[in-house]
Design a protein around this motif. Sequence first.
Motif, PDB file in Angstrom:
ATOM      1  N   UNK A 165      -5.678  15.784  -0.987  1.00 20.81           N
ATOM      2  CA  UNK A 165      -5.236  15.939   0.397  1.00 20.81           C
ATOM      3  C   UNK A 165      -4.142  14.913   0.668  1.00 20.81           C
ATOM      4  N   UNK A 166      -3.180  15.311   1.463  1.00 16.56           N
ATOM      5  CA  UNK A 166      -2.043  14.425   1.750  1.00 16.56           C
ATOM      6  C   UNK A 166      -2.518  13.206   2.546  1.00 16.56           C
ATOM      7  N   UNK A 167      -2.295  11.995   2.018  1.00 13.56           N
ATOM      8  CA  UNK A 167      -2.739  10.804   2.742  1.00 13.56           C
ATOM      9  C   UNK A 167      -1.971  10.629   4.055  1.00 13.56           C
TER      10      UNK A 167
ATOM     11  N   UNK B  66       0.831  -1.204   0.000  1.00 11.98           N
ATOM     12  CA  UNK B  66       0.000   0.000   0.000  1.00 11.98           C
ATOM     13  C   UNK B  66       0.866   1.254   0.000  1.00 11.98           C
ATOM     14  N   UNK B  67       1.933   1.238   0.814  1.00  9.67           N
ATOM     15  CA  UNK B  67       2.808   2.409   0.859  1.00  9.67           C
ATOM     16  C   UNK B  67       3.632   2.532  -0.423  1.00  9.67           C
ATOM     17  N   UNK B  68       4.060   1.401  -0.976  1.00  9.83           N
ATOM     18  CA  UNK B  68       4.786   1.439  -2.243  1.00  9.83           C
ATOM     19  C   UNK B  68       3.891   2.010  -3.346  1.00  9.83           C
TER      20      UNK B  68
ATOM     21  N   UNK C  98      -6.949   2.121   4.137  1.00  9.68           N
ATOM     22  CA  UNK C  98      -5.868   2.930   3.572  1.00  9.68           C
ATOM     23  C   UNK C  98      -5.561   2.518   2.135  1.00  9.68           C
ATOM     24  N   UNK C  99      -5.686   1.199   1.842  1.00  6.96           N
ATOM     25  CA  UNK C  99      -5.447   0.721   0.486  1.00  6.96           C
ATOM     26  C   UNK C  99      -6.497   1.272  -0.469  1.00  6.96           C
ATOM     27  N   UNK C 100      -7.767   1.267  -0.042  1.00  4.39           N
ATOM     28  CA  UNK C 100      -8.837   1.817  -0.879  1.00  4.39           C
ATOM     29  C   UNK C 100      -8.630   3.312  -1.120  1.00  4.39           C
ATOM     30  N   UNK C 101      -8.214   4.020  -0.067  1.00  6.89           N
ATOM     31  CA  UNK C 101      -7.998   5.467  -0.200  1.00  6.89           C
ATOM     32  C   UNK C 101      -6.897   5.761  -1.214  1.00  6.89           C
ATOM     33  N   UNK C 102      -5.776   5.031  -1.115  1.00  2.54           N
ATOM     34  CA  UNK C 102      -4.663   5.274  -2.039  1.00  2.54           C
ATOM     35  C   UNK C 102      -5.013   4.878  -3.471  1.00  2.54           C
ATOM     36  N   UNK C 103      -5.766   3.783  -3.612  1.00  7.23           N
ATOM     37  CA  UNK C 103      -6.216   3.392  -4.945  1.00  7.23           C
ATOM     38  C   UNK C 103      -7.122   4.469  -5.537  1.00  7.23           C
ATOM     39  N   UNK C 104      -7.933   5.097  -4.685  1.00  7.93           N
ATOM     40  CA  UNK C 104      -8.781   6.202  -5.150  1.00  7.93           C
ATOM     41  C   UNK C 104      -7.962   7.364  -5.681  1.00  7.93           C
ATOM     42  N   UNK C 105      -6.865   7.660  -5.008  1.00  6.71           N
ATOM     43  CA  UNK C 105      -5.992   8.750  -5.470  1.00  6.71           C
ATOM     44  C   UNK C 105      -5.411   8.444  -6.854  1.00  6.71           C
TER      45      UNK C 105
END
Length: 360
Positions: free
Chosen positions: A352-354, A230-232, A273-280
């Motif tokens: 917005x900054x994750x 997720x962070x990668x 958090x994975x869903x949020x980053x995928x949304x970005x």
Amino acid sequence: VSRSRNGSQIFEKIDEKIFVAGSYFGSGIGAGTLFGEQIALMANNQQTDEIRVIEERKKPNKLPIKPILDLGVRLRLFYERYIARTEIWFMEKEISKANQALNNGRYDEAILIYRKILKTNNIAEIHYNLGLVLKQINKLDEAEKSILNAITLKPNFIFAHYQMGNTKYKLKKFSESETFYQKAISLKPDFLEAYINLGRAQRELRKFKEAKDSLRIAQKINPDFPEVNVLLGLILFDLGRLSDDFKHRDLDKLNEAKKILLKSVNENPNYAFAHQNLGLVHQELGNLNDAKHCFEKSLKLEPDSFYASQNLNILLNQIKILDKIGINNKKRVFNNSIFFKKFSKLPFITHKKPKTELIE
């Protein structure tokens, strides 16, 4: 090993042309060399500052005769063992009380116990435990000092370096945080959590390429660890959108980020958090409906997520504006020349900054 009763060394002229030096109590070559050199100078009628200092010492006393000496040694050893066992028993009892207090959420009580132990036992592990409790209740400046004490007493204390990195990160001292994570990794090259948090610190320092390298190593150590992927994905998202010019997005990195994050949400469907980053990533690629679905899923899993809520609001505003200017297709891709001309006139739109959580 020669000894005297009061712990003092022999350094004397005992007869005409007879000089002796000895009784160093196993202190090694340094003391023996110094005393030997100075007694030789004294035998040659020379005087030095070192001889004057040596002669100011207490004169050595003779040891007791053999039977009394043997009895005294045994009694002394018995006494030392008794004191040592008593101190260990006391410390174990106090540590047990501190652990019980921690388990019941009585952090102040645990802090008092650790400080009580430290008054008589300056032990690295106790400083470390105290630092962890202080960090737990957000007394970060005090935690920083306690963990530093542990490192000072035990320089290769791996987890102390790691937790110092975590404490520095929370204090927003990201450069110092990076240094402590790197030290922990140098002592434990397969330290997965240190690599992950190092990547976080490097991201805060905008060292995106270094952060990517740290997370690639973490991925090799454990390719199935959710936080790594997720962070990668988030770092690749950062690298893919470094330019503010849509025409210079790095689509390869954005698509790799999408691939990694899709795998993460499939393997860990409840990881907000994975869903949020995928949304970005979807938003950056112009897949706005997919982005909307991801932010909504993230909020469903974590209703109090400020960042997912803000990103969703920004996205909905973005969709609303696009509808007004006549771009109504379900998938909006940013390589359309008409889109660029219209989108360049849109008001401020940003991500917005994750928020990323440290692994403690």
